[in-house]
Design an enzyme around this catalytic site. Structure first.
Site, PDB file in Angstrom:
ATOM      1  N   CYS A   1      23.635  33.292 -56.738  1.00 13.12           N
ATOM      2  CA  CYS A   1      23.492  32.974 -55.305  1.00 13.12           C
ATOM      3  C   CYS A   1      22.233  32.163 -55.019  1.00 13.12           C
ATOM      4  CB  CYS A   1      23.461  34.269 -54.505  1.00 13.12           C
ATOM      5  SG  CYS A   1      23.174  34.007 -52.743  1.00 13.12           S
TER       6      CYS A   1
ATOM      7  N   TYR B   1      28.877  24.039 -49.303  1.00 13.92           N
ATOM      8  CA  TYR B   1      29.928  25.040 -49.135  1.00 13.92           C
ATOM      9  C   TYR B   1      30.976  24.578 -48.130  1.00 13.92           C
ATOM     10  CZ  TYR B   1      27.220  28.221 -51.974  1.00 13.92           C
ATOM     11  OH  TYR B   1      26.554  28.788 -53.024  1.00 13.92           O
TER      12      TYR B   1
END
Length: 312
Positions: free
Chosen positions: A51, A181
């Site tokens: 992440c 994203y």
């Protein structure tokens, strides 16, 4: 370059500058200030090497020398895309305080029912997650633990640069950190075209800035750089391939690629990067983008090669 020399350079440049110048997530922000007592060995960071937002917190923790003050657990992802404590050193670690199997189990201890995300800062004394907002955790680590930090004088959010850091971080976060994203999640061509355009406009903007100065906000490494770096280190291996951000590879940007290598080579940064975790988790568990879950062999990036930025 040693960490002491790096921090000395940072401090000198700060002085010079002063003279010269989301998803289905429930944010947890109990208090932006850590309680004044019992800070050492009281907090635990739940994170994942995959992440980029957890990576931000890990960078500040490492560069401030807080590894022995704030413990951490690296999580893996299962077939249902849940963060888990696998117990396998090659995948993730165990939950040392709650003995839970998933991060969601830890969230449920606090009666939180939303998506379990990282980073998550856990208060061992009160047995609860007190914050899961990466930007706030970065600030906590930057200033709230200086009494125990190995490098307390290393300030990533100096007062004289805060306005510049905030404005720079805003577009980095919107157009690059989150932008990739948006590209990867696009289900229509018109949306993809719009979002991918924003990503590369922002990368071009960063390239132009870094052609003229050492870091994003001037002569010193700041919070803005630590927000940009996690996206850059993932770009060629993940965002270029898996998210279709393939107009250019990062290695094609002279200044951005050198800047990425320079930050990687700062003592304390390399230990926060696990390319194996990054590739395995993204490629195996982004099912929509990679239904066969094949992990590509490349690309190979020599992060130890000369960064070529000493002259800037």
């Amino acid at each position: 370059m040693s960490i002491k020399r790096f921090i000395s350079n940072q401090s000198r440049n700060i002085h010079h500058s002063r003279n010269a110048q989301t998803q289905n997530k429930q944010d947890i922000s109990v208090n932006s200030k850590i309680p004044s007592e019992g800070k050492q060995n009281r907090y635990h960071l739940y994170m994942s090497y995959a992440c980029p937002f957890a990576h931000r917190a890990m960078l500040v923790r490492s560069l401030k020398g807080l590894d022995k003050v704030i413990s951490a657990s690296a999580l893996w992802v299962d077939n249902e895309s849940r963060y888990i404590f696998s117990g396998n050193p090659d995948e993730g670690s165990i939950d040392p305080y709650n003995k839970k199997k998933t991060l969601m189990d830890v969230y449920k201890m606090n009666k939180f029912k939303s998506k379990a995300t990282v980073p998550a800062l856990f208060d061992i004394n009160s047995n609860r997650i007190i914050n899961n907002k990466s930007a706030e955790i970065m600030r906590m680590f930057n200033s709230s633990f200086n009494e125990f930090a190995e490098y307390p004088n290393h300030d990533f959010y100096p007062c004289n640069l805060r306005k510049t850091i905030d404005s720079t971080s805003e577009w980095i976060h919107r157009d690059i950190n989150k932008g990739v994203y948006s590209v990867g999640a696009a289900i229509r061509q018109i949306i993809y075209d719009k979002q991918v355009g924003k990503v590369f406009e922002a990368l071009d903007k960063a390239e132009e800035i870094l052609s003229k100065q050492r870091y994003m906000c001037g002569d010193i490494l700041t919070e803005a750089d630590l927000k940009l770096f996690p996206s850059l280190i993932r770009f060629d291996s993940i965002y270029y391939t898996l998210f279709y951000c393939n107009k250019k590879m990062l290695r094609e940007y002279e200044h951005l690629s050198g800047y990425m290598r320079e930050i990687y080579q700062i003592p304390g940064v390399e230990s926060t990067v696990s390319t194996e975790h990054i590739k395995a988790i993204y490629m195996k568990y982004r099912k929509d983008n990679n239904p066969r879950r094949i992990i590509p062999i490349g690309p190979t990036v020599d992060l130890h090669s000369p960064h070529g930025r000493d002259h800037i």
